[in-house]
Design an enzyme around this catalytic site. Structure first.
Site, PDB file in Angstrom:
ATOM      1  N   GLU A   1      -0.916   1.652  -5.255  1.00  0.00           N
ATOM      2  CA  GLU A   1      -0.678   0.414  -4.510  1.00  0.00           C
ATOM      3  C   GLU A   1      -0.608  -0.790  -5.457  1.00  0.00           C
ATOM      4  O   GLU A   1      -1.425  -0.929  -6.359  1.00  0.00           O
ATOM      5  CB  GLU A   1      -1.809   0.205  -3.500  1.00  0.00           C
ATOM      6  CG  GLU A   1      -2.051   1.438  -2.634  1.00  0.00           C
ATOM      7  CD  GLU A   1      -3.331   1.332  -1.810  1.00  0.00           C
ATOM      8  OE1 GLU A   1      -3.732   0.210  -1.461  1.00  0.00           O
ATOM      9  OE2 GLU A   1      -3.945   2.386  -1.539  1.00  0.00           O
TER      10      GLU A   1
ATOM     11  N   HIS B   1       0.853  -1.202   0.000  1.00  0.00           N
ATOM     12  CA  HIS B   1       0.000   0.000   0.000  1.00  0.00           C
ATOM     13  C   HIS B   1       0.886   1.247   0.000  1.00  0.00           C
ATOM     14  O   HIS B   1       0.996   1.964   0.994  1.00  0.00           O
ATOM     15  CB  HIS B   1      -0.849  -0.086   1.276  1.00  0.00           C
ATOM     16  CG  HIS B   1      -1.955   0.898   1.424  1.00  0.00           C
ATOM     17  ND1 HIS B   1      -1.787   2.252   1.284  1.00  0.00           N
ATOM     18  CD2 HIS B   1      -3.255   0.717   1.734  1.00  0.00           C
ATOM     19  CE1 HIS B   1      -2.947   2.857   1.513  1.00  0.00           C
ATOM     20  NE2 HIS B   1      -3.852   1.939   1.795  1.00  0.00           N
TER      21      HIS B   1
HETATM   22  C1  BG6 Z   1      -6.936   2.332   0.508  1.00  0.00           C
HETATM   23  C2  BG6 Z   1      -8.373   1.952   0.422  1.00  0.00           C
HETATM   24  O1  BG6 Z   1      -6.156   1.326  -0.040  1.00  0.00           O
HETATM   25  O2  BG6 Z   1      -6.563   2.488   1.877  1.00  0.00           O
HETATM   26  C3  BG6 Z   1      -9.217   3.043   1.078  1.00  0.00           C
HETATM   27  O3  BG6 Z   1      -8.754   1.751  -0.931  1.00  0.00           O
HETATM   28  C4  BG6 Z   1      -8.753   3.264   2.501  1.00  0.00           C
HETATM   29  O4  BG6 Z   1     -10.591   2.668   1.033  1.00  0.00           O
HETATM   30  C5  BG6 Z   1      -7.274   3.546   2.509  1.00  0.00           C
HETATM   31  O5  BG6 Z   1      -9.464   4.348   3.055  1.00  0.00           O
HETATM   32  C6  BG6 Z   1      -6.680   3.712   3.912  1.00  0.00           C
HETATM   33  O6  BG6 Z   1      -7.039   2.648   4.703  1.00  0.00           O
HETATM   34  P1  BG6 Z   1      -6.631   2.625   6.221  1.00  0.00           P
HETATM   35  O7  BG6 Z   1      -7.243   1.382   6.804  1.00  0.00           O
HETATM   36  O8  BG6 Z   1      -5.129   2.599   6.274  1.00  0.00           O
HETATM   37  O9  BG6 Z   1      -7.187   3.879   6.838  1.00  0.00           O
END
Ligand code: BG6
Length: 326
Positions: free
Chosen positions: A298, A194
């Site tokens: 990502e 990510h």
């Molecule tokens: C992204 C998702 O990969 O991560 C989003 O597609 C999400 O929907 C974002 O809001 C952040 O996620 P998190 O759990 O780290 O707040």
């Protein structure tokens, strides 16, 4: 792995000196430092509440937290920091870091049946073991981290898997996630590297490489759409899972005068995310005014592209990041 030469590698830190299953919170920095061999690169474990591996070689510097198997910084020589970390990120053993490269596994987004479980799986808030750190012939440094199923993971996900993260720090940043199925049955899972990139201003940043690609648009419900032919531009909250794509994505950043290229292997999804104003304000670990300076592109296998791994098989997905002045 990672396309780097591997002959005559210099082991910097050996796994047996660290203890493969030792929780990161008990890794002794002094022990790691003294186990290093003489080498042009340096790798040492430091702690700002969570232990991390600080790498410096002639090609780049980087920091990798054992918490989450999380690459937090990568700065190739001649460039500024490429990854983005929030100044508001938590540093707690039971919370994910905000920024860098969280490892999402074994599910992506909310758990499909158990919303009380952590979003994006448990891998990003577990202590990974540091396996080895090795100098490669081309001047880059490779760290291998591991996460193996245990009682805590089985309470959330009743399967056996051995996950390895191989991070090669050089003039490119290569990160490979390998998932080995140790269950007697096929393993169905999702995963994402990510990656948060630092950008001059998201409103002036574009992404090339995803033209004509179908995607799930997750803003305000989930809709299926197809990307147009123009580069992706940003004017509001953006949360998209591009599907069935192995394409290289390029972040074009006129303010920082650079292009970041994200090439990948073994990944069929690319997620593009920026929370914009309202969503950023709702996140406790994300500064209200930080959203213009970041963009997630990502490398994933999620939703339609979830993986099914045969018993005994290993599934690998990897990204290669490079930066050029533009
Ligand atoms: C992204 C998702 O990969 O991560 C989003 O597609 C999400 O929907 C974002 O809001 C952040 O996620 P998190 O759990 O780290 O707040």
């Amino acid at each position: 792995m990672g396309g780097h030469a591997q002959g005559n590698c210099q082991p910097v830190i050996k796994a047996d000196l660290i203890g493969h299953s030792e929780p990161s919170s008990t890794v002794n920095p002094q022990r790691l430092n003294t186990s290093m061999t003489s080498t042009s690169a340096s790798a040492s474990v430091v702690s700002d509440g969570l232990p991390s591996l600080a790498i410096a070689n002639r090609l780049a510097t980087a920091r990798i937290y054992l918490h989450g198997g999380h690459v937090a910084q990568w700065r190739p020589a001649g460039h500024g920091e490429v990854l983005w970390m929030s100044a508001r990120s938590l540093h707690a053993p039971d919370k994910p870091l905000r920024g860098g490269i969280p490892v999402c596994f074994p599910w992506f987004g909310p758990h499909p049946e158990r919303p009380e479980l952590p979003a994006h799986g448990f891998a990003r808030q577990r202590a990974w073991a540091l396996d080895t750190v090795t100098d490669l012939d081309d001047g880059s440094t490779r760290a291998v981290l591991a996460l193996v199923s245990d009682a805590a993971s089985r309470a959330q996900w009743p399967h056996d898997a051995a996950v390895t993260l191989t991070v090669t720090v050089g003039s490119t940043l290569n990160v490979e996630l390998a998932i080995a199925n140790r269950d007697p049955a096929p393993l169905v899972c999702e995963a994402a590297l990510h990656t948060y990139f630092s950008v001059g201003d998201i409103r002036r940043t574009t992404v090339e490489g995803l033209a004509g690609t179908p995607y799930l648009d997750k803003v305000g419900g989930v809709a299926r759409r197809i990307e147009g032919s123009a580069p992706i531009a940003f004017s509001g909250e953006t949360d998209r899972v591009y599907l069935g794509t192995t394409a290289t994505a390029t972040i074009v950043d006129p303010l920082l005068a650079r292009r970041i290229t994200v090439a990948k292997r073994g990944s069929r999804s690319t997620v593009v995310w920026n929370p914009w104003i309202a969503k950023a304000a709702k996140m406790a670990d994300f500064g209200d005014h930080e959203w213009p300076g970041m963009l997630c592109v990502e490398t994933a296998n999620a939703a339609d592209d979830r993986m099914t791994i045969a018993p005994g098989a290993i599934e690998r997905m990897a990204l290669d990041v490079s930066v050029t002045h533009a």
